[in-house]
Design a protein around this motif. Structure first.
Motif, short mmCIF file in Angstrom:
data_model
loop_
_atom_site.label_atom_id
_atom_site.label_comp_id
_atom_site.label_asym_id
_atom_site.label_seq_id
_atom_site.Cartn_x
_atom_site.Cartn_y
_atom_site.Cartn_z
N ARG A 190 -34.60 -30.27 -44.87
CA ARG A 190 -34.02 -31.61 -44.86
C ARG A 190 -34.15 -32.23 -46.25
O ARG A 190 -35.23 -32.33 -46.81
N SER A 191 -33.00 -32.63 -46.79
CA SER A 191 -32.98 -33.20 -48.13
C SER A 191 -33.49 -34.64 -48.12
O SER A 191 -33.15 -35.42 -47.23
N PRO A 198 -27.39 -31.28 -45.94
CA PRO A 198 -28.52 -30.38 -45.73
C PRO A 198 -29.12 -29.95 -47.06
O PRO A 198 -28.44 -29.96 -48.10
N GLY A 199 -30.38 -29.60 -47.04
CA GLY A 199 -31.06 -29.19 -48.26
C GLY A 199 -30.92 -27.70 -48.51
O GLY A 199 -29.91 -27.07 -48.16
N LEU A 200 -31.96 -27.09 -49.10
CA LEU A 200 -31.94 -25.68 -49.43
C LEU A 200 -32.03 -24.82 -48.18
O LEU A 200 -32.66 -25.19 -47.20
N ASN A 208 -40.89 -26.82 -44.70
CA ASN A 208 -42.06 -27.68 -44.80
C ASN A 208 -42.23 -28.58 -43.58
O ASN A 208 -43.36 -28.80 -43.11
N GLU A 209 -41.14 -29.13 -43.07
CA GLU A 209 -41.24 -30.13 -42.01
C GLU A 209 -41.72 -29.57 -40.68
O GLU A 209 -42.13 -30.31 -39.79
N VAL A 210 -41.67 -28.24 -40.50
CA VAL A 210 -42.10 -27.65 -39.23
C VAL A 210 -43.21 -26.62 -39.42
O VAL A 210 -43.50 -25.85 -38.53
N TYR A 269 -24.99 -33.71 -39.78
CA TYR A 269 -25.07 -35.06 -39.21
C TYR A 269 -26.38 -35.21 -38.42
O TYR A 269 -26.37 -35.63 -37.28
N HIS A 270 -27.47 -34.88 -39.07
CA HIS A 270 -28.75 -34.89 -38.34
C HIS A 270 -29.27 -36.29 -38.05
O HIS A 270 -30.27 -36.46 -37.34
#
Length: 282
Positions: A190-191, A198-200, A208-210, A269-270
Motif C-alpha cells: 500500500r502506497s 497501488p505500491g510496489l 510490511n502491513e501484514v 480502489y482500496h
C-alpha cells in the motif's frame, strides 16, 4: 560357327546386383527410420505442448476471476494452490447465507457478545494439485461457502479464512507429463504518498502491513501468481538411458505472471470497503 544362347546370370553379375540391392535398401531403411523418428518426436512435442496449454489456459481463466487465494490443505503452496471465486456477481445473492436463521450474521464484522462472527459467501473453490510422482496436475472444482471469521479482540481483524465444501463439481487431470509446477505469490504494498495507486509489487510474505498476521491473510493479498510450468516426454526412446544416443526428450517450458482482475480492481480502489478485507476498515 553358331553360338549357343545363354540363360540366367553369372555369379559375378548376381553378386553385383545383390550388393546394389542391399545398398539401395539400406538407404531406404535409413530414410524411413529418420522420418519415423522425426514424426514421433513431433507427435511427442505436440503432446507436451497440449499438456502445458491445458494447464495454463485453465489456470489463467481461474486466476483472472479469483478474489481470494487460500493456503492449500497440504501446506505446500510452492506446488499447490486453492483459488476462491464468487458464485454470483450479485452481492445480495452470494451473501444470502448470512440471512438464514438461526445464525443470522447481519452484525458482521462487529462482535456479538464479544464473540467472533463470520461472513459466509457463496463461492467456488478451485484447487490445483501437483503430484511429482506421477507428474500430473489435477484441477478440482468445489461449490460451497467461503467463510471469513473475526477475532474477539478490541480491534476487529479478519484472521481466519476457510472454505466449507458442499458439492464437488469436477475433478480431472489437466497435464500428464508435467515435470515442474512452481508457484510464487505477489501482492501490492500500500502506497503512502499516492493512496489512490497501488505500491510496489512484492512477495506477499514480505508485505510490511501484514507481516505480523497469519499466512491466511498474507495469501489473501495475492494479486498475481508467477507460474513456472515445464512438461517433458521421458518415456521409451526418450528415457534417461537413451539420452547418450542423442534421443533428446521433447520438452516445453513456460514462465508467466497470471493476474487476478478482481484483486487488481480492489488494489486500485482500496479506499472502498469490502467485507472480505482483513482489517475490516471502512
Amino acid at each position: 560357327m553358331k553360338r549357343k544362347n545363354r540363360f540366367g546370370v553369372s555369379l559375378a553379375e548376381m553378386l553385383l546386383f545383390t550388393g546394389l540391392a542391399v545398398l539401395v535398401s539400406g538407404v531406404a531403411v535409413e530414410f524411413y527410420v529418420r522420418g519415423t523418428g522425426v514424426t514421433d518426436a513431433t507427435q511427442k512435442a505436440i503432446l507436451v505442448q497440449q499438456d502445458i496449454r491445458a494447464v495454463v489456459e485453465y489456470f489463467t481463466r481461474d486466476m483472472n476471476a479469483t478474489y481470494w487465494v487460500l493456503e492449500p490443505p497440504s501446506g505446500d503452496r510452492a506446488h499447490n494452490v486453492c483459488l476462491v471465486k464468487f458464485a454470483s456477481a450479485n452481492s445480495t445473492e452470494r451473501l444470502k447465507e448470512n440471512l438464514l436463521e438461526p445464525a443470522n450474521r447481519l452484525d458482521y464484522p462487529f462482535f456479538r457478545d464479544n464473540q467472533p462472527v463470520g461472513n459466509r459467501i457463496d463461492a467456488y473453490l478451485i484447487s490445483y494439485t501437483y503430484d511429482e510422482n506421477t507428474h500430473t496436475v489435477k484441477r478440482k472444482e468445489d461449490k460451497g461457502l467461503f467463510i471469513i471469521a473475526t477475532n474477539s479482540s478490541a480491534i476487529a481483524h479478519a484472521i481466519d479464512y476457510t472454505f466449507e465444501v458442499h458439492e464437488t463439481l469436477s475433478d480431472r487431470v489437466l497435464g500428464k507429463n508435467v515435470k515442474q509446477f512452481d508457484l510464487d505469490y505477489f501482492g501490492y504494498e500500500r502506497s503512502v504518498n499516492t493512496s489512490h495507486l497501488p505500491g510496489l509489487l512484492k512477495n506477499v510474505f514480505d508485505l510490511n502491513e501484514v507481516e505480523t498476521l497469519s499466512d491466511a491473510v498474507k495469501m489473501g493479498r495475492t494479486a498475481c501468481i508467477l507460474l513456472k510450468v515445464r512438461a517433458s516426454y521421458e518415456e521409451g526412446v526418450y528415457s534417461e538411458k537413451y539420452k547418450q544416443r542423442g534421443h533428446r526428450a521433447p520438452e516445453t517450458e513456460l514462465v508467466t505472471k497470471v493476474w487476478s482482475n478482481v484483486r487488481l480492481r480492489d488494489e486500485m480502489y482500496h479506499e472502498y470497503w469490502s467485507s472480505t478485507d482483513w482489517n475490516l476498515q471502512y
